[in-house]
Design an enzyme around this catalytic site. Structure first.
Site, PDB file in Angstrom:
ATOM      1  CB  SER A 138      -0.875   0.003   1.265  1.00  0.00           C
ATOM      2  OG  SER A 138      -1.506   1.243   1.464  1.00  0.00           O
ATOM      3  CE1 TYR A 151      -3.874  -1.825   5.407  1.00  0.00           C
ATOM      4  CE2 TYR A 151      -3.194   0.417   4.892  1.00  0.00           C
ATOM      5  CZ  TYR A 151      -3.646  -0.823   4.482  1.00  0.00           C
ATOM      6  OH  TYR A 151      -3.867  -1.066   3.145  1.00  0.00           O
TER       7      TYR A 151
END
Length: 245
Positions: A138, A151
């Site tokens: 990501s 995350y």
């Protein structure tokens, strides 16, 4: 040449879009996720369009289920050319909220799920002396913001794991390629895993205006797979044009 491609997290979003595109290009795809009814519907769509697909319900946090997925792909199609570790969660929150259960879940899905995929497919690819891993990181695997610490940590880990694997397989001469795809804001169900109301409100507002279609990521995956066997597209970072960080 047609390839056999296993995709986790394939019941929606990037996984679904990638499965449909790769099948349209003549590849055989094996879809995996926890929502069997969604997988079944996607396989029917692919077959109706003339493609070849199969599915198996799989929880990537269960190593035996991931191994069973690899066994299923081999029994169905005889080989595994590409394994795409796409399953992921993004329940962002600030540390002081102590959402430890969510931290555990992210580690289990975003990190262990990738490792279990590698463990299941690497011996197959080593035996074939060919293959490719496509691991979804990501933008959060490159940049950390308040509220994204855990995350981001899982997505930095995906990049570290991937490059370690890349180096080892290059040294071994196994002809196994490793690609990391790092998307920014993409119109998927990922923000639905955010349980902190304030964070979700901000993320939803940003995604509603700026997120790009999952098809854009699918096209990047197809590009990496289509590269000549002597060329490895190691990392692709994709943001909406409007996304600043």
């Amino acid at each position: 040449m047609s390839k056999v491609i296993v995709i986790t997290g394939a019941s929606s979003g990037i996984g679904e879009a990638t499965a449909k595109l790769l099948a349209k290009q003549g590849n055989s795809v094996v879809l995996a996720a926890r929502r069997a009814s969604r997988l079944q519907a996607i396989v029917k769509d692919i077959e109706a369009a003339g493609g070849q697909a199969a599915y198996q319900e799989t929880d990537v946090t269960d190593r035996q289920q991931v191994q069973s997925l690899a066994d299923f792909a081999l029994s169905k199609f005889g080989k595994i050319d590409v394994w795409m570790n796409n399953a992921g969660l993004m329940p962002q929150s600030t540390f002081d909220q102590l959402k430890v259960d969510e931290w555990d879940r992210m580690v289990d899905v975003n990190i262990k799920g990738v490792l279990y995929g590698i463990a299941a497919a690497l011996p197959v690819m080593r035996k074939q002396q060919s293959g490719q891993f496509i691991n979804l990181s990501s933008v959060a695997g490159h940049v950390v913001h308040a509220g994204s610490g855990v995350y981001a940590g899982t997505k930095f880990a995906v990049r570290a794991i991937s490059d370690g694997l890349r180096q080892e397989e290059a040294a071994a001469g196994s002809h196994i390629r490793v690609t990391v795809i790092s998307p920014g804001a993409v119109a998927t169900e990922l923000p639905n895993t955010i349980t902190d109301p304030a964070t979700k409100k901000n993320v939803d507002a940003f995604y509603a205006e700026d997120a790009i279609a999952a098809d854009r990521i699918a096209e990047a995956v197809a590009y990496a797979i289509a590269a000549p066997e002597d060329t490895s597209i190691n990392e692709i970072l994709i943001r909406p044009t409007k996304q600043i960080v």
